[in-house]
Design a protein around this motif. Sequence first.
Motif, PDB file in Angstrom:
ATOM      1  N   ARG A 150      46.877 119.180 -46.204  1.00 40.23           N
ATOM      2  CA  ARG A 150      45.539 119.433 -45.684  1.00 40.23           C
ATOM      3  C   ARG A 150      44.513 119.785 -46.752  1.00 40.23           C
ATOM      4  NH1 ARG A 150      46.923 116.445 -41.853  1.00 40.23           N
ATOM      5  NH2 ARG A 150      48.226 117.366 -40.221  1.00 40.23           N
ATOM      6  N   THR A 151      44.960 120.184 -47.944  1.00 45.46           N
ATOM      7  CA  THR A 151      44.036 120.520 -49.019  1.00 45.46           C
ATOM      8  C   THR A 151      44.391 119.709 -50.260  1.00 45.46           C
ATOM      9  OG1 THR A 151      45.366 122.343 -49.917  1.00 45.46           O
ATOM     10  CG2 THR A 151      43.836 122.869 -48.115  1.00 45.46           C
ATOM     11  N   LEU A 152      43.426 119.577 -51.161  1.00 47.58           N
ATOM     12  CA  LEU A 152      43.661 118.787 -52.368  1.00 47.58           C
ATOM     13  C   LEU A 152      44.775 119.370 -53.240  1.00 47.58           C
ATOM     14  CD1 LEU A 152      42.823 116.294 -53.924  1.00 47.58           C
ATOM     15  CD2 LEU A 152      40.970 117.619 -54.968  1.00 47.58           C
ATOM     16  N   PRO A 153      44.876 120.696 -53.437  1.00 47.69           N
ATOM     17  CA  PRO A 153      46.009 121.208 -54.210  1.00 47.69           C
ATOM     18  C   PRO A 153      47.359 120.848 -53.603  1.00 47.69           C
ATOM     19  CG  PRO A 153      44.311 122.885 -54.028  1.00 47.69           C
ATOM     20  CD  PRO A 153      43.903 121.763 -53.120  1.00 47.69           C
ATOM     21  N   GLN A 154      47.469 120.860 -52.282  1.00 48.90           N
ATOM     22  CA  GLN A 154      48.722 120.461 -51.639  1.00 48.90           C
ATOM     23  C   GLN A 154      49.030 118.999 -51.922  1.00 48.90           C
ATOM     24  OE1 GLN A 154      48.046 121.353 -47.500  1.00 48.90           O
ATOM     25  NE2 GLN A 154      48.573 123.514 -47.709  1.00 48.90           N
ATOM     26  N   ALA A 155      48.008 118.147 -51.894  1.00 48.72           N
ATOM     27  CA  ALA A 155      48.225 116.717 -52.126  1.00 48.72           C
ATOM     28  C   ALA A 155      48.671 116.436 -53.552  1.00 48.72           C
ATOM     29  CB  ALA A 155      46.948 115.945 -51.799  1.00 48.72           C
ATOM     30  N   LEU A 156      48.235 117.260 -54.514  1.00 45.25           N
ATOM     31  CA  LEU A 156      48.552 117.037 -55.920  1.00 45.25           C
ATOM     32  C   LEU A 156      49.826 117.735 -56.373  1.00 45.25           C
ATOM     33  CD1 LEU A 156      44.977 117.528 -57.445  1.00 45.25           C
ATOM     34  CD2 LEU A 156      46.185 115.366 -57.154  1.00 45.25           C
ATOM     35  N   ALA A 157      50.424 118.541 -55.519  1.00 45.33           N
ATOM     36  CA  ALA A 157      51.483 119.453 -55.959  1.00 45.33           C
ATOM     37  C   ALA A 157      52.684 118.756 -56.579  1.00 45.33           C
ATOM     38  CB  ALA A 157      51.933 120.323 -54.780  1.00 45.33           C
ATOM     39  N   ALA A 158      53.021 117.555 -56.171  1.00 45.09           N
ATOM     40  CA  ALA A 158      54.227 116.890 -56.676  1.00 45.09           C
ATOM     41  C   ALA A 158      53.955 115.890 -57.782  1.00 45.09           C
ATOM     42  CB  ALA A 158      54.949 116.189 -55.521  1.00 45.09           C
ATOM     43  N   VAL A 159      52.719 115.816 -58.274  1.00 45.51           N
ATOM     44  CA  VAL A 159      52.364 114.807 -59.275  1.00 45.51           C
ATOM     45  C   VAL A 159      52.942 115.193 -60.636  1.00 45.51           C
ATOM     46  CG1 VAL A 159      50.451 113.700 -60.475  1.00 45.51           C
ATOM     47  CG2 VAL A 159      50.270 114.207 -58.042  1.00 45.51           C
ATOM     48  N   PRO A 160      53.588 114.275 -61.351  1.00 49.26           N
ATOM     49  CA  PRO A 160      54.130 114.610 -62.676  1.00 49.26           C
ATOM     50  C   PRO A 160      53.013 114.865 -63.681  1.00 49.26           C
ATOM     51  CG  PRO A 160      54.375 112.269 -62.221  1.00 49.26           C
ATOM     52  CD  PRO A 160      53.872 112.889 -60.960  1.00 49.26           C
ATOM     53  N   GLY A 161      53.308 115.718 -64.639  1.00 53.90           N
ATOM     54  CA  GLY A 161      52.340 116.014 -65.683  1.00 53.90           C
ATOM     55  C   GLY A 161      51.309 117.053 -65.315  1.00 53.90           C
ATOM     56  N   LEU A 162      51.298 117.525 -64.067  1.00 52.84           N
ATOM     57  CA  LEU A 162      50.324 118.514 -63.619  1.00 52.84           C
ATOM     58  C   LEU A 162      51.004 119.851 -63.336  1.00 52.84           C
ATOM     59  CD1 LEU A 162      48.132 116.598 -61.001  1.00 52.84           C
ATOM     60  CD2 LEU A 162      47.904 116.646 -63.469  1.00 52.84           C
ATOM     61  N   ASN A 163      50.310 120.944 -63.654  1.00 51.75           N
ATOM     62  CA  ASN A 163      50.712 122.263 -63.167  1.00 51.75           C
ATOM     63  C   ASN A 163      49.527 122.851 -62.419  1.00 51.75           C
ATOM     64  OD1 ASN A 163      52.372 124.553 -62.796  1.00 51.75           O
ATOM     65  ND2 ASN A 163      51.204 125.615 -64.361  1.00 51.75           N
ATOM     66  N   ILE A 164      49.773 123.252 -61.171  1.00 50.78           N
ATOM     67  CA  ILE A 164      48.701 123.744 -60.311  1.00 50.78           C
ATOM     68  C   ILE A 164      48.850 125.251 -60.144  1.00 50.78           C
ATOM     69  CG2 ILE A 164      47.723 123.697 -57.994  1.00 50.78           C
ATOM     70  CD1 ILE A 164      48.486 120.756 -57.875  1.00 50.78           C
ATOM     71  N   VAL A 165      47.777 125.975 -60.393  1.00 53.20           N
ATOM     72  CA  VAL A 165      47.758 127.431 -60.255  1.00 53.20           C
ATOM     73  C   VAL A 165      46.668 127.799 -59.259  1.00 53.20           C
ATOM     74  CG1 VAL A 165      47.383 129.622 -61.424  1.00 53.20           C
ATOM     75  CG2 VAL A 165      48.614 127.798 -62.595  1.00 53.20           C
ATOM     76  N   GLN A 166      47.064 128.481 -58.180  1.00 50.08           N
ATOM     77  CA  GLN A 166      46.112 128.852 -57.121  1.00 50.08           C
ATOM     78  C   GLN A 166      46.229 130.341 -56.840  1.00 50.08           C
ATOM     79  OE1 GLN A 166      46.531 126.858 -53.270  1.00 50.08           O
ATOM     80  NE2 GLN A 166      44.319 126.949 -53.028  1.00 50.08           N
ATOM     81  N   THR A 167      45.123 131.062 -56.980  1.00 57.52           N
ATOM     82  CA  THR A 167      45.150 132.504 -56.794  1.00 57.52           C
ATOM     83  C   THR A 167      45.072 132.859 -55.312  1.00 57.52           C
ATOM     84  OG1 THR A 167      42.757 132.603 -57.078  1.00 57.52           O
ATOM     85  CG2 THR A 167      44.106 132.962 -59.032  1.00 57.52           C
ATOM     86  N   GLY A 168      46.222 132.806 -54.658  1.00 59.17           N
ATOM     87  CA  GLY A 168      46.276 133.357 -53.322  1.00 59.17           C
ATOM     88  C   GLY A 168      46.110 132.413 -52.170  1.00 59.17           C
ATOM     89  N   GLY A 169      46.749 131.270 -52.176  1.00 57.98           N
ATOM     90  CA  GLY A 169      46.779 130.418 -51.008  1.00 57.98           C
ATOM     91  C   GLY A 169      45.488 129.660 -50.773  1.00 57.98           C
ATOM     92  N   PRO A 170      45.292 129.094 -49.561  1.00 49.77           N
ATOM     93  CA  PRO A 170      44.142 128.236 -49.275  1.00 49.77           C
ATOM     94  C   PRO A 170      42.826 128.926 -49.611  1.00 49.77           C
ATOM     95  CG  PRO A 170      45.719 128.148 -47.471  1.00 49.77           C
ATOM     96  CD  PRO A 170      46.203 129.215 -48.402  1.00 49.77           C
ATOM     97  N   GLY A 171      41.963 128.193 -50.318  1.00 46.67           N
ATOM     98  CA  GLY A 171      40.658 128.718 -50.680  1.00 46.67           C
ATOM     99  C   GLY A 171      40.620 129.490 -51.970  1.00 46.67           C
ATOM    100  N   GLY A 172      41.781 129.925 -52.488  1.00 46.15           N
ATOM    101  CA  GLY A 172      41.806 130.657 -53.742  1.00 46.15           C
ATOM    102  C   GLY A 172      41.480 129.760 -54.915  1.00 46.15           C
ATOM    103  N   LEU A 173      40.913 130.351 -55.979  1.00 39.18           N
ATOM    104  CA  LEU A 173      40.568 129.589 -57.174  1.00 39.18           C
ATOM    105  C   LEU A 173      41.776 128.791 -57.639  1.00 39.18           C
ATOM    106  CD1 LEU A 173      38.603 128.961 -59.533  1.00 39.18           C
ATOM    107  CD2 LEU A 173      39.571 130.971 -60.695  1.00 39.18           C
TER     108      LEU A 173
END
Length: 648
Positions: free
Chosen positions: A75-98
């Motif tokens: 439902r959100t762009l970070p969720q859609a990108l989570a399994a992409v190789p070469g990327l590390n995703i850092v989100q401060t506190g769930g949906p809407g977090g930086l």
Amino acid sequence: MNVFLPAAGRGRLLLSVSCLTIAGAAAPAFAQNAPATMALDEIVVSATGTPTPAREVASAVTVITARDIEQQQRRTLPQALAAVPGLNIVQTGGPGGLTSVFMRGTNSNHVKVLIDGIEANDPSAPNRSFDFGSMLTEDIERIEVLRGPQSGLYGANALGGVISVTTKRGEGPPKMTARVEGGSHGSFNQSLGFGGGDARFNYAFNASHFRADGTEVTPPNLVPPGRRINPNIFDNYSYSGRLGFALTDTLTLNWVGRYQDGQLRYTGDTGFPSKPSPYRSLQNYAQAFTRGEVVWDPFGGRFVNTFGVSYSRQDRGTRTASAMTGLLGLPNQSLGERTKLDWRGNLQIIKGHNLIMGLQYERERLDTTSLIASNGNKAAWLEYQGNIEDRYFLAANIRRDHDDSYGGHTTYRIAPAVIIPGTETKLKASYGTGFKAPTLSELFIDYRPGYNFFGNPNLKPEESRGWDIGFEQPLFDKRLQFGATWFQNDIENLIVTNVRRDSYANIGKAKTKGVEAFAALEISPQFRIRADYTFTLAKDEIARQELLRRPRHKASATATWTPTDRLSLSATLIHIGSWVDGNRDFSVPRMRAKGATLVNLAAEYKATDKVTVFGRVDNLFDKRWENPVGFLVPGLGVFGGIKVAIGG
């Protein structure tokens, strides 16, 4: 703060013939004319700026389609990108977090983000990065994740790569879709879309609402006894529209617009050493993106000209709660604007050989409570794209930028590929350079009193050289595919927080290197599985220590099973290894952060041709993991809903 993540390519894709002009003829960013569809090998646009079959592309590109997003219910762009190789995703506190995305070990602001050709990196952000946490996926048609230095085509901010988002275009008879979903963490989401089109006129409009009012993100061990722990509350409304009108056979007008309005109530920190506050602070944001195009094709696809103007406005305000009373203080406002004018010409010299050229001018503006500043940039670029005997492929580009503050910079990139007869092994490589000027915030904004953090007007532009080399091997009529790519980036004058943590500084040299490997297996037309692995080593070559928030190991696996035409099942596993991070308030500037393995499941069932019911489970094993340190990822979540279509 910075982060990245991975995605996966897919087998074949249904595309409108007019949506993308194949074999090197130019295609506007979102100009389309004919609704007819046919099955084509997967097409990649971001690697060269023109629609190109994936087999001809030397760059590492991951494509996420609307079907992938729908099947996995991201439902959100970070969720859609989570399994992409070469990327590390850092989100401060769930949906809407930086949310920051680190690509191949480079900084989060080294990733250029495009939404329908509009640059979305925020001029008001301290490092000009894009906050992925605020974007929903309901209207997304495809996402392309292009890895490696891309400044030769895309200019500044593309040292690590490019993430290009394309929204859905209307086609066919008028159709309306509606979706309602609810579940864990106080989630209640809705969307409504309407679109259609023919050879002369197409239209698409979408409205989405996302709410999660019970996301537990504060680790209990950080909170003093007796102090309440408040969950995050996130509320987002997103609206988008897209229009295309062919005035004549040679002249087309296009427009795309997007507006996002959101609010995040979150737990800040208070005291020294700091602890999570007993009261929520408040962040509001409003983001607007729009682009208009005129596409002129006077020679039947031989020389297509696109004239465009883009505008973005990102307005953000933060009100901090008093630790004693909970009352919200005065808002701390920041506004970032960008206006861009551009022309692109796609010239087909002869079949299989094309020149793509462009001019652009952009100006960005920063407006905060302490500073109003602006800066401009002019650029010209040229690219050659060649196909020899459908076996040898080359993309080469050169670009000249002139920054109002830092003068001229020339960047380039070359990317050859060859497919060996007999084995069909694809050998590929690329080499490119890049640069990024310091942001207006990094140069001039002081955060005082309270933080005692200062801008540094003596910063130098960051410069990079990067290369990769790899192979891809198809077997058994492409039912089994595997490959690997080695990459390396050398960055000079990398901008980071200095050792005193009171300003920014240029590191003399940083190096990131590693390998991306994948294997994809189609066991049957109904069952497919793909696995990706990334090893990344990112180091400050002067201090001889690893850069923050770059895990050495990342792995993902996705399986999809369609046992019947009506039922679809998917499972995704994502493993992130340990990395170096600071604690929540960085009073401990370096510590080893734990990794984790997360599992997500999703299912959808088409009850009728117009009604679909769906459900998913996120974080199946309720892993209590901090990413970044001091902020929990959402725990076990169960969601379900219904989608209804009318017309079409």
